[in-house]
Write a protein that holds these residues in place. Structure first.
Motif, PDB file in Angstrom:
ATOM      1  N   LYS A 169       8.048   2.647   4.808  1.00 26.17           N
ATOM      2  CA  LYS A 169       9.400   2.163   4.486  1.00 26.17           C
ATOM      3  C   LYS A 169      10.284   3.194   4.145  1.00 26.17           C
ATOM      4  N   LEU A 170       9.895   4.319   3.489  1.00 23.71           N
ATOM      5  CA  LEU A 170      10.656   5.658   3.394  1.00 23.71           C
ATOM      6  C   LEU A 170      10.748   6.373   4.586  1.00 23.71           C
ATOM      7  N   GLY A 171      10.104   6.311   5.331  1.00 27.26           N
ATOM      8  CA  GLY A 171      10.298   7.069   6.694  1.00 27.26           C
ATOM      9  C   GLY A 171       9.644   8.630   6.646  1.00 27.26           C
ATOM     10  N   ILE A 172       8.663   8.493   5.593  1.00 28.93           N
ATOM     11  CA  ILE A 172       7.922   9.930   5.240  1.00 28.93           C
ATOM     12  C   ILE A 172       6.380   9.611   5.889  1.00 28.93           C
ATOM     13  N   SER A 173       5.747  10.700   6.186  1.00 30.57           N
ATOM     14  CA  SER A 173       4.425  10.794   6.303  1.00 30.57           C
ATOM     15  C   SER A 173       3.579  10.411   5.201  1.00 30.57           C
ATOM     16  N   ALA A 224      15.093  -2.670  -5.902  1.00 30.14           N
ATOM     17  CA  ALA A 224      16.323  -3.604  -6.346  1.00 30.14           C
ATOM     18  C   ALA A 224      16.469  -4.673  -5.063  1.00 30.14           C
ATOM     19  N   GLY A 225      15.585  -4.574  -3.963  1.00 29.59           N
ATOM     20  CA  GLY A 225      15.496  -5.563  -2.859  1.00 29.59           C
ATOM     21  C   GLY A 225      16.742  -5.426  -1.985  1.00 29.59           C
ATOM     22  N   LEU A 226      17.086  -4.204  -1.997  1.00 31.32           N
ATOM     23  CA  LEU A 226      18.115  -3.713  -0.885  1.00 31.32           C
ATOM     24  C   LEU A 226      17.456  -3.604   0.378  1.00 31.32           C
ATOM     25  N   ALA A 227      17.926  -4.201   1.625  1.00 29.91           N
ATOM     26  CA  ALA A 227      17.376  -4.117   2.830  1.00 29.91           C
ATOM     27  C   ALA A 227      17.579  -2.785   3.430  1.00 29.91           C
ATOM     28  N   ILE A 228      16.554  -2.117   3.693  1.00 29.13           N
ATOM     29  CA  ILE A 228      16.540  -0.643   4.434  1.00 29.13           C
ATOM     30  C   ILE A 228      16.029  -0.869   5.812  1.00 29.13           C
ATOM     31  N   GLU A 229      16.772  -0.471   6.661  1.00 21.95           N
ATOM     32  CA  GLU A 229      16.354  -0.656   8.138  1.00 21.95           C
ATOM     33  C   GLU A 229      15.169   0.437   8.283  1.00 21.95           C
ATOM     34  N   GLU A 230      14.410  -0.306   9.182  1.00 23.92           N
ATOM     35  CA  GLU A 230      13.033   0.744   9.405  1.00 23.92           C
ATOM     36  C   GLU A 230      13.506   1.915  10.108  1.00 23.92           C
ATOM     37  N   PRO A 231      12.703   3.159  10.027  1.00 23.56           N
ATOM     38  CA  PRO A 231      13.180   4.067  11.180  1.00 23.56           C
ATOM     39  C   PRO A 231      12.970   3.740  12.328  1.00 23.56           C
ATOM     40  N   GLN A 232      13.768   4.113  13.317  1.00 22.16           N
ATOM     41  CA  GLN A 232      13.482   4.072  14.692  1.00 22.16           C
ATOM     42  C   GLN A 232      12.779   5.218  15.601  1.00 22.16           C
ATOM     43  N   THR A 233      11.767   5.038  16.407  1.00 25.27           N
ATOM     44  CA  THR A 233      11.331   6.079  17.287  1.00 25.27           C
ATOM     45  C   THR A 233      12.089   5.865  18.449  1.00 25.27           C
ATOM     46  N   GLU A 234      12.262   7.091  19.350  1.00 26.93           N
ATOM     47  CA  GLU A 234      12.854   7.013  20.366  1.00 26.93           C
ATOM     48  C   GLU A 234      11.704   6.943  21.514  1.00 26.93           C
ATOM     49  N   LYS A 235      11.659   5.947  22.538  1.00 27.41           N
ATOM     50  CA  LYS A 235      10.912   5.970  23.553  1.00 27.41           C
ATOM     51  C   LYS A 235      11.111   7.111  24.450  1.00 27.41           C
ATOM     52  N   GLY A 236       9.868   7.715  24.760  1.00 27.34           N
ATOM     53  CA  GLY A 236       9.663   8.803  25.518  1.00 27.34           C
ATOM     54  C   GLY A 236       9.985  10.165  24.779  1.00 27.34           C
ATOM     55  N   ALA A 237      10.073  10.090  23.539  1.00 22.76           N
ATOM     56  CA  ALA A 237      10.404  11.487  22.767  1.00 22.76           C
ATOM     57  C   ALA A 237       9.072  12.164  22.628  1.00 22.76           C
ATOM     58  N   ALA A 238       8.939  13.429  22.707  1.00 22.75           N
ATOM     59  CA  ALA A 238       7.595  14.116  22.655  1.00 22.75           C
ATOM     60  C   ALA A 238       7.414  14.437  21.321  1.00 22.75           C
ATOM     61  N   SER A 253       0.772  -1.189   0.107  1.00 22.08           N
ATOM     62  CA  SER A 253       0.019   0.174   0.082  1.00 22.08           C
ATOM     63  C   SER A 253       0.874   1.260   0.020  1.00 22.08           C
ATOM     64  N   ARG A 254       0.216   2.381  -0.334  1.00 20.18           N
ATOM     65  CA  ARG A 254       1.014   3.547  -0.337  1.00 20.18           C
ATOM     66  C   ARG A 254       1.513   4.083   1.339  1.00 20.18           C
ATOM     67  N   ARG A 255       0.483   3.542   2.255  1.00 20.40           N
ATOM     68  CA  ARG A 255       0.669   3.708   3.750  1.00 20.40           C
ATOM     69  C   ARG A 255       2.361   2.948   3.931  1.00 20.40           C
ATOM     70  N   GLU A 256       2.131   1.607   3.369  1.00 24.81           N
ATOM     71  CA  GLU A 256       3.277   0.884   3.469  1.00 24.81           C
ATOM     72  C   GLU A 256       4.502   1.331   2.949  1.00 24.81           C
ATOM     73  N   GLY A 275       3.625  11.694   1.023  1.00 29.59           N
ATOM     74  CA  GLY A 275       3.244  10.454  -0.023  1.00 29.59           C
ATOM     75  C   GLY A 275       2.078  10.979  -0.836  1.00 29.59           C
ATOM     76  N   ASP A 276       0.942  11.354  -0.162  1.00 24.60           N
ATOM     77  CA  ASP A 276      -0.202  11.767  -0.896  1.00 24.60           C
ATOM     78  C   ASP A 276       0.291  13.163  -1.844  1.00 24.60           C
ATOM     79  N   ALA A 277       0.977  13.989  -1.120  1.00 26.76           N
ATOM     80  CA  ALA A 277       1.457  15.141  -1.869  1.00 26.76           C
ATOM     81  C   ALA A 277       2.112  14.910  -3.238  1.00 26.76           C
TER      82      ALA A 277
END
Length: 68
Positions: free
Chosen positions: A23-27, A54-68, A16-19, A31-33
């Motif tokens: 994966k790209l680390g964008i909102s 190309a099938g390259l593994a891209i690490e998923e963006p991490q979020t910090e716990k407790g970040a505001a 999906s576009r959401r997925e 993506g809609d824009a």
């Protein structure tokens, strides 16, 4: 990358576009824009899409716990 190319990328990847945005680390809003031609697709996003395609593994963006 054109808006149409961005818009058809999720179908080509079988996700999906959401997925794709996750994966790209964008909102989903960014993506809609890009897909609707409201904003140009940044070169870095285009390159990340090429890497995913190309099938390259891209690490998923991490979020910090407790970040505001």
């Amino acid at each position: 990358m054109t808006a149409t190319e961005f818009a058809t990328t999720p179908d080509k990847l079988g996700i999906s576009r959401r997925e794709l945005c996750r994966k790209l680390g964008i909102s989903k809003r960014s993506g809609d824009a890009y897909a609707l031609g409201r904003s140009p697709v940044p070169r870095v996003v285009e390159l990340a899409i090429l890497a995913i395609s190309a099938g390259l593994a891209i690490e998923e963006p991490q979020t910090e716990k407790g970040a505001a």
